[in-house]
Design a protein around this motif. Structure first.
Motif, PDB file in Angstrom:
ATOM      1  N   GLY A 378       0.819  -1.201   0.000  1.00 16.25           N
ATOM      2  CA  GLY A 378       0.000   0.000   0.000  1.00 16.25           C
ATOM      3  C   GLY A 378       0.856   1.254   0.000  1.00 16.25           C
ATOM      4  N   PRO A 379       0.240   2.419   0.075  1.00 18.14           N
ATOM      5  CA  PRO A 379       0.996   3.672   0.155  1.00 18.14           C
ATOM      6  C   PRO A 379       1.960   3.644   1.340  1.00 18.14           C
ATOM      7  CG  PRO A 379      -1.333   4.111  -0.230  1.00 18.14           C
ATOM      8  CD  PRO A 379      -1.221   2.651   0.047  1.00 18.14           C
ATOM      9  N   GLY A 380       3.186   4.071   1.099  1.00 18.84           N
ATOM     10  CA  GLY A 380       4.190   4.031   2.155  1.00 18.84           C
ATOM     11  C   GLY A 380       4.924   2.709   2.239  1.00 18.84           C
ATOM     12  N   GLY A 381       4.610   1.757   1.336  1.00 16.21           N
ATOM     13  CA  GLY A 381       5.311   0.478   1.327  1.00 16.21           C
ATOM     14  C   GLY A 381       4.786  -0.534   2.324  1.00 16.21           C
ATOM     15  N   LEU A 382       3.613  -0.296   2.926  1.00 17.14           N
ATOM     16  CA  LEU A 382       3.048  -1.210   3.908  1.00 17.14           C
ATOM     17  C   LEU A 382       2.448  -2.424   3.198  1.00 17.14           C
ATOM     18  CD1 LEU A 382       2.322  -1.641   6.925  1.00 17.14           C
ATOM     19  CD2 LEU A 382       0.125  -0.550   6.429  1.00 17.14           C
ATOM     20  N   LYS A 383       2.847  -3.637   3.634  1.00 18.96           N
ATOM     21  CA  LYS A 383       2.353  -4.867   3.019  1.00 18.96           C
ATOM     22  C   LYS A 383       0.906  -5.121   3.427  1.00 18.96           C
ATOM     23  CE  LYS A 383       6.846  -7.225   2.802  1.00 18.96           C
ATOM     24  NZ  LYS A 383       7.611  -8.430   3.222  1.00 18.96           N
ATOM     25  N   LEU A 384       0.086  -5.479   2.454  1.00 12.51           N
ATOM     26  CA  LEU A 384      -1.318  -5.797   2.722  1.00 12.51           C
ATOM     27  C   LEU A 384      -1.434  -7.289   2.990  1.00 12.51           C
ATOM     28  CD1 LEU A 384      -3.099  -3.651  -0.012  1.00 12.51           C
ATOM     29  CD2 LEU A 384      -2.613  -3.052   2.353  1.00 12.51           C
ATOM     30  N   THR A 385      -1.136  -7.660   4.214  1.00 11.39           N
ATOM     31  CA  THR A 385      -1.138  -9.081   4.587  1.00 11.39           C
ATOM     32  C   THR A 385      -2.483  -9.524   5.154  1.00 11.39           C
ATOM     33  OG1 THR A 385      -0.193  -8.474   6.728  1.00 11.39           O
ATOM     34  CG2 THR A 385       1.345  -9.121   4.989  1.00 11.39           C
ATOM     35  N   GLU A 386      -3.237  -8.594   5.756  1.00 10.81           N
ATOM     36  CA  GLU A 386      -4.543  -8.934   6.328  1.00 10.81           C
ATOM     37  C   GLU A 386      -5.603  -8.858   5.227  1.00 10.81           C
ATOM     38  OE1 GLU A 386      -5.181  -9.993   9.322  1.00 10.81           O
ATOM     39  OE2 GLU A 386      -3.115  -9.807  10.043  1.00 10.81           O
ATOM     40  N   GLU A 387      -5.786  -9.966   4.520  1.00  9.38           N
ATOM     41  CA  GLU A 387      -6.675  -9.955   3.355  1.00  9.38           C
ATOM     42  C   GLU A 387      -8.154  -9.882   3.727  1.00  9.38           C
ATOM     43  OE1 GLU A 387      -5.896 -12.729   0.246  1.00  9.38           O
ATOM     44  OE2 GLU A 387      -3.738 -12.784   0.634  1.00  9.38           O
ATOM     45  N   ASN A 388      -8.477 -10.118   4.995  1.00  6.94           N
ATOM     46  CA  ASN A 388      -9.882 -10.045   5.410  1.00  6.94           C
ATOM     47  C   ASN A 388     -10.321  -8.615   5.735  1.00  6.94           C
ATOM     48  OD1 ASN A 388     -10.306 -12.835   5.188  1.00  6.94           O
ATOM     49  ND2 ASN A 388      -9.497 -13.199   7.239  1.00  6.94           N
ATOM     50  N   LEU A 389      -9.371  -7.698   5.850  1.00  7.77           N
ATOM     51  CA  LEU A 389      -9.719  -6.312   6.144  1.00  7.77           C
ATOM     52  C   LEU A 389     -10.352  -5.657   4.917  1.00  7.77           C
ATOM     53  CD1 LEU A 389      -6.663  -4.977   8.184  1.00  7.77           C
ATOM     54  CD2 LEU A 389      -8.935  -5.560   9.037  1.00  7.77           C
ATOM     55  N   ALA A 390     -11.303  -4.764   5.158  1.00 10.39           N
ATOM     56  CA  ALA A 390     -11.945  -4.039   4.060  1.00 10.39           C
ATOM     57  C   ALA A 390     -11.050  -2.891   3.601  1.00 10.39           C
ATOM     58  CB  ALA A 390     -13.302  -3.510   4.502  1.00 10.39           C
ATOM     59  N   PHE A 391     -11.275  -2.426   2.395  1.00  9.97           N
ATOM     60  CA  PHE A 391     -10.458  -1.333   1.851  1.00  9.97           C
ATOM     61  C   PHE A 391     -10.569  -0.073   2.710  1.00  9.97           C
ATOM     62  CE2 PHE A 391     -11.389  -3.705  -2.232  1.00  9.97           C
ATOM     63  CZ  PHE A 391     -10.115  -4.216  -2.352  1.00  9.97           C
ATOM     64  N   ASN A 392     -11.786   0.223   3.192  1.00  7.88           N
ATOM     65  CA  ASN A 392     -11.920   1.433   4.005  1.00  7.88           C
ATOM     66  C   ASN A 392     -11.255   1.285   5.361  1.00  7.88           C
ATOM     67  OD1 ASN A 392     -13.760  -0.329   5.107  1.00  7.88           O
ATOM     68  ND2 ASN A 392     -15.524   1.023   4.944  1.00  7.88           N
ATOM     69  N   GLU A 393     -11.058   0.061   5.833  1.00  6.07           N
ATOM     70  CA  GLU A 393     -10.338  -0.162   7.088  1.00  6.07           C
ATOM     71  C   GLU A 393      -8.835  -0.011   6.899  1.00  6.07           C
ATOM     72  OE1 GLU A 393     -13.134  -3.299   9.527  1.00  6.07           O
ATOM     73  OE2 GLU A 393     -11.928  -4.100   7.892  1.00  6.07           O
ATOM     74  N   CYS A 394      -8.383  -0.180   5.666  1.00  6.87           N
ATOM     75  CA  CYS A 394      -6.951  -0.036   5.361  1.00  6.87           C
ATOM     76  C   CYS A 394      -6.599   1.364   4.880  1.00  6.87           C
ATOM     77  CB  CYS A 394      -6.539  -1.045   4.293  1.00  6.87           C
ATOM     78  SG  CYS A 394      -6.814  -2.761   4.743  1.00  6.87           S
ATOM     79  N   GLY A 395      -7.582   2.245   4.801  1.00  2.00           N
ATOM     80  CA  GLY A 395      -7.316   3.595   4.316  1.00  2.00           C
ATOM     81  C   GLY A 395      -7.163   3.676   2.814  1.00  2.00           C
ATOM     82  N   LEU A 396      -7.681   2.679   2.082  1.00  2.00           N
ATOM     83  CA  LEU A 396      -7.528   2.640   0.620  1.00  2.00           C
ATOM     84  C   LEU A 396      -8.771   3.186  -0.083  1.00  2.00           C
ATOM     85  CD1 LEU A 396      -5.825  -0.870   0.265  1.00  2.00           C
ATOM     86  CD2 LEU A 396      -4.733   1.374   0.413  1.00  2.00           C
ATOM     87  N   VAL A 397      -9.366   4.221   0.458  1.00  2.00           N
ATOM     88  CA  VAL A 397     -10.536   4.861  -0.145  1.00  2.00           C
ATOM     89  C   VAL A 397     -10.328   6.373  -0.120  1.00  2.00           C
ATOM     90  CG1 VAL A 397     -12.162   3.032   0.490  1.00  2.00           C
ATOM     91  CG2 VAL A 397     -11.726   4.863   2.102  1.00  2.00           C
TER      92      VAL A 397
END
Length: 438
Positions: A378-397
């Motif tokens: 993700g932005p900042g190089g953070l790995k998206l390892t928690e695949e069950n998280l929603a996009f809005n919970e990851c700040g990807l909106v």
């Protein structure tokens, strides 16, 4: 010290003595009538007793350690508020300057949205429709489906157009019970008639849209019958005689009624592949991507000044995160781009509440070799390892640029094997429609 105070005392007596008076006698000050003040009165010197008290107080203060300046929470809040107000004023000044700049206005007018809107695919007609045309198209599609399968169309009508899910559940279970009684007891004539003025029918079934077309399509007809023992008549749904020879069909209709759900149009991903671009992180989104209407968005912009007051409050981390989550709920959709190591960009539209695993599947389906392991950053190089998280919970909106990274060990093995690698990991049919990001 005593000599010092005696000198001061003598000096005071000398200054207060009138003409012709001795210095040793205290002078009498004649009373004067009050006059309108035209200038501030000169400050009188303190008395000898006052000066002695002041000297003692100063001596005591010299012996005590100096107190620290106060640092109350209120003072901190005031300081933060002043700084934020200054920043907001500077920001507004900068925005105004940009808006007055003709070149800036031209650039804003020339900016095209990254996608033209949010689109959906109808499972009945396969048509692609815009978000604002969705409800109208669903109604038209179900209406057209009556000519194909009237039973299925009426069941879709019941489950789709009645928004109260609890009422739908109760009504559907009651209708299923009617059909089940006929199937289990075909010899019982009482189960082949449904009184329309019956309290249960009125409260549970008659309030639902689509139920009358359902009863007609499964073999009932409306009849007016006399009420036993009375001179009045009432309306009934009566099962046609030929349906008693099609009891298995009634059983199938009951199962369809119980298992069906609302007709939902599928979100069109609007998959696009772009050439490498320096504008990869730039997004221009249409209003379809926001949970707010156009008018609500304008109102939000006018109320931005309230953010200054909110920001001036001293909040805990939990409070800030909770507020951020509320902000994220404003978005229904998100536009995501995945940048490959060769610079190519894969773009798709998603629901803001979909899990990250959906994005992994989306990328994998676009690969020439979908078995290749990869990670998404993700932005900042953070790995998206928690695949069950929603996009809005990851700040990807409401939009985000992600980076794809291959598994280093696997790629080393492939290079060591000497196999010739394709120019791009994406499927050839996607590359044939590659676009330039504007």
């Amino acid at each position: 010290m005593r000599k010092f105070f005696q000198e001061i005392k003598s000096d005071l007596k000398f200054r207060s003595a009138g003409p012709g008076q001795k210095l040793s006698e205290p002078a009498r000050v004649p009373k004067e009538k009050p006059k309108a003040e035209t200038a501030p009165k000169p400050r009188q010197r303190p008395t000898d007793e006052a000066q002695m008290a002041a000297a003692a107080a100063l001596a005591r203060m010299e012996l005590k350690p100096k107190a620290k300046p106060p640092s109350s929470q209120g003072a901190i809040k005031n300081q933060v508020r002043k700084e934020l107000m200054a920043e907001a004023a500077a920001s507004e000044k900068g925005v105004s300057a940009h808006q007055e700049d003709p070149a800036f206005s031209d650039r804003e007018a020339a900016a095209e949205p990254s996608v033209s809107g949010v689109y959906f695919i109808c499972p009945l007609t396969s048509a692609v429709v815009r978000k604002d045309e969705k409800e109208k198209h669903i109604r038209e599609a179900i209406q057209s489906y009556f000519s194909v399968d009237p039973v299925a169309a009426s069941i879709m009508e019941i489950h789709t157009f009645n928004k109260d899910r609890e009422k739908v559940r109760v009504g559907v279970e009651t209708m299923a019970k009617y059909l089940d009684n006929i199937y289990l007891h075909p010899e019982e004539e009482k189960y082949q008639k449904i009184k329309l003025q019956n309290k249960v029918f009125q409260e549970r079934i008659n309030c639902l849209e689509g139920i009358h077309r359902f009863f007609q399509s499964v073999g009932f007809e409306t009849k007016t019958l006399p009420v036993p023992g009375q001179d009045t008549t009432e309306e009934y749904y009566v099962l046609k005689e030929e349906m008693l020879t099609k009891l298995e069909d009634l059983k199938d209709y009951k199962e369809q009624l119980l298992s069906c759900g609302p007709l939902r149009l599928q979100l069109d991903r609007q998959l696009c592949v772009f050439k490498p671009s320096a504008e990869a992180a730039r997004f221009e989104l249409p209003n379809d991507f926001y949970n707010l209407t156009a008018e609500e968005i304008k109102r939000e912009q006018r109320l931005r000044t309230e953010a200054v007051e909110k920001a001036s409050m001293l909040r805990t981390r939990a409070m800030r995160e909770k507020e951020e989550q509320r902000e994220m709920r404003k978005y229904n959709y998100t536009l995501l781009r995945v940048r490959f190591p060769d610079g190519y960009l894969l773009q798709g539209t998603f629901y803001a509440r979909e899990p990250v695993s959906v994005l992994y599947s989306f990328v994998r389906e676009a690969l020439r070799d979908n078995w290749l392991p990869f990670e998404l950053l993700g932005p900042g190089g953070l790995k998206l390892t928690e695949e069950n998280l929603a996009f809005n919970e990851c700040g990807l909106v409401p939009s985000a640029l992600l980076t794809l990274a291959w598994d280093a060990a696997v790629m080393s093995d492939i290079e060591a094997s000497g196999q010739e690698q394709p120019a791009s990991a994406l499927k050839p049919e996607l590359l044939s429609n590659i676009q330039t990001l504007s």
